[in-house]
Write a protein that holds these residues in place. Structure first.
Motif, PDB file in Angstrom:
ATOM      1  N   TRP A   8       0.824  -1.289   0.146  1.00 11.79           N
ATOM      2  CA  TRP A   8      -0.045  -0.076   0.036  1.00 11.79           C
ATOM      3  C   TRP A   8       0.830   1.096   0.143  1.00 11.79           C
ATOM      4  CZ3 TRP A   8      -3.149  -2.008   4.799  1.00 11.79           C
ATOM      5  CH2 TRP A   8      -3.963  -3.160   4.287  1.00 11.79           C
ATOM      6  N   TYR A  57     -12.895  -0.869   2.921  1.00 13.48           N
ATOM      7  CA  TYR A  57     -13.415  -2.009   2.162  1.00 13.48           C
ATOM      8  C   TYR A  57     -12.819  -1.949   0.576  1.00 13.48           C
ATOM      9  CZ  TYR A  57     -16.273  -4.696  -1.169  1.00 13.48           C
ATOM     10  OH  TYR A  57     -16.692  -5.390  -2.349  1.00 13.48           O
ATOM     11  N   LYS A  58     -12.481  -0.614   0.180  1.00 16.74           N
ATOM     12  CA  LYS A  58     -11.772  -0.368  -1.104  1.00 16.74           C
ATOM     13  C   LYS A  58     -10.407  -0.742  -0.921  1.00 16.74           C
ATOM     14  CE  LYS A  58     -14.898   0.784  -3.854  1.00 16.74           C
ATOM     15  NZ  LYS A  58     -15.085   0.059  -5.176  1.00 16.74           N
ATOM     16  N   LYS A  61      -9.819  -4.390  -0.840  1.00 19.56           N
ATOM     17  CA  LYS A  61     -10.065  -5.132  -1.993  1.00 19.56           C
ATOM     18  C   LYS A  61      -9.229  -4.832  -3.207  1.00 19.56           C
ATOM     19  CE  LYS A  61     -13.714  -7.036  -3.945  1.00 19.56           C
ATOM     20  NZ  LYS A  61     -14.014  -8.324  -4.201  1.00 19.56           N
ATOM     21  N   GLY A  62      -8.375  -3.651  -3.126  1.00 22.22           N
ATOM     22  CA  GLY A  62      -7.405  -3.204  -3.714  1.00 22.22           C
ATOM     23  C   GLY A  62      -7.894  -2.434  -4.989  1.00 22.22           C
ATOM     24  N   THR A  63      -9.127  -2.013  -4.994  1.00 27.25           N
ATOM     25  CA  THR A  63      -9.741  -1.211  -6.089  1.00 27.25           C
ATOM     26  C   THR A  63      -9.712   0.286  -5.781  1.00 27.25           C
ATOM     27  OG1 THR A  63     -11.772  -1.362  -5.097  1.00 27.25           O
ATOM     28  CG2 THR A  63     -11.410  -3.145  -6.617  1.00 27.25           C
ATOM     29  N   LYS A  64      -9.961   1.117  -6.977  1.00 25.80           N
ATOM     30  CA  LYS A  64      -9.854   2.371  -6.732  1.00 25.80           C
ATOM     31  C   LYS A  64     -11.049   2.988  -6.090  1.00 25.80           C
ATOM     32  CE  LYS A  64      -9.725   6.515  -9.842  1.00 25.80           C
ATOM     33  NZ  LYS A  64     -10.260   7.057 -10.783  1.00 25.80           N
ATOM     34  N   ASN A  66     -13.402   6.000  -4.742  1.00 23.52           N
ATOM     35  CA  ASN A  66     -13.981   7.025  -5.292  1.00 23.52           C
ATOM     36  C   ASN A  66     -13.712   8.401  -4.124  1.00 23.52           C
ATOM     37  OD1 ASN A  66     -15.832   9.303  -5.841  1.00 23.52           O
ATOM     38  ND2 ASN A  66     -17.349   8.115  -6.358  1.00 23.52           N
ATOM     39  N   LYS A 122      -3.952   5.698  -3.368  1.00 22.69           N
ATOM     40  CA  LYS A 122      -3.854   5.628  -4.859  1.00 22.69           C
ATOM     41  C   LYS A 122      -3.616   3.925  -4.916  1.00 22.69           C
ATOM     42  CE  LYS A 122      -1.193   6.210  -8.838  1.00 22.69           C
ATOM     43  NZ  LYS A 122       0.131   6.858  -9.325  1.00 22.69           N
ATOM     44  N   VAL A 123      -4.385   3.319  -5.607  1.00 20.46           N
ATOM     45  CA  VAL A 123      -4.215   1.935  -5.954  1.00 20.46           C
ATOM     46  C   VAL A 123      -2.776   1.745  -6.591  1.00 20.46           C
ATOM     47  CG1 VAL A 123      -5.143  -0.221  -7.081  1.00 20.46           C
ATOM     48  CG2 VAL A 123      -6.642   1.703  -6.153  1.00 20.46           C
ATOM     49  N   THR A 125      -0.809  -0.865  -8.788  1.00 17.47           N
ATOM     50  CA  THR A 125      -1.073  -2.043  -9.572  1.00 17.47           C
ATOM     51  C   THR A 125       0.150  -3.034  -9.726  1.00 17.47           C
ATOM     52  OG1 THR A 125      -0.278  -0.858 -11.521  1.00 17.47           O
ATOM     53  CG2 THR A 125      -2.521  -0.641 -11.048  1.00 17.47           C
TER      54      THR A 125
END
Length: 140
Positions: A8, A57-58, A61-64, A66, A122-123, A125
């Protein structure tokens, strides 16, 4: 959902740490009026953890994330905890005394950290991780 603390970025780490601090604060005193001490669970402070659900949660989950929705959640956590603190002011022999305990102050700090973490999140990748590992290997 996995906890990948090392992967992260700074914002993700702040979101995770602030959530842990918020949970720890529930075990501490949220009201401290001398002989009267009440924990965050007894004051139903766990209801304020609702504002932490979306960013955590985001993150897990490793997602973008909002940013607008994340900021709404985190700012509402700050506002709600400060409003809760101001509701603990009582008049005592003609002077106003705030009976907020250390756990409540820790929750406010955790909510502020959540806001900062939401802004900085920021995710990362898999490609960015591979590029970073390659850069580290090239430096050596």
């Amino acid at each position: 959902m996995n906890i990948k603390f090392k992967e992260w970025n700074f914002g993700g780490k702040l979101i995770f740490i602030s959530t842990i601090l918020a949970i720890i604060s529930l075990f501490m005193n949220w009201v401290d009026a001398g002989i009267l001490r009440i924990s965050g669970f007894q004051q139903q402070g766990y209801l304020l953890l609702i504002f932490y659900i979306y960013p955590v949660y985001k993150l897990l989950k490793g997602t973008k994330l909002n940013k607008v929705l994340g900021l709404i959640c985190s700012v509402l956590a700050v506002i709600s905890s400060i409003a809760f603190l101001s509701s603990k002011s009582v008049d005592f022999f003609g002077t106003t005394v705030n009976a907020g305990g250390s756990g409540l102050y820790l929750f406010i700090i955790a909510s502020i950290l959540l806001t900062i973490g939401t802004i900085k999140y920021k995710v990362v990748t898999e490609e960015e991780m591979d590029i970073e590992v390659n850069n580290i290997n090239n430096v050596k």
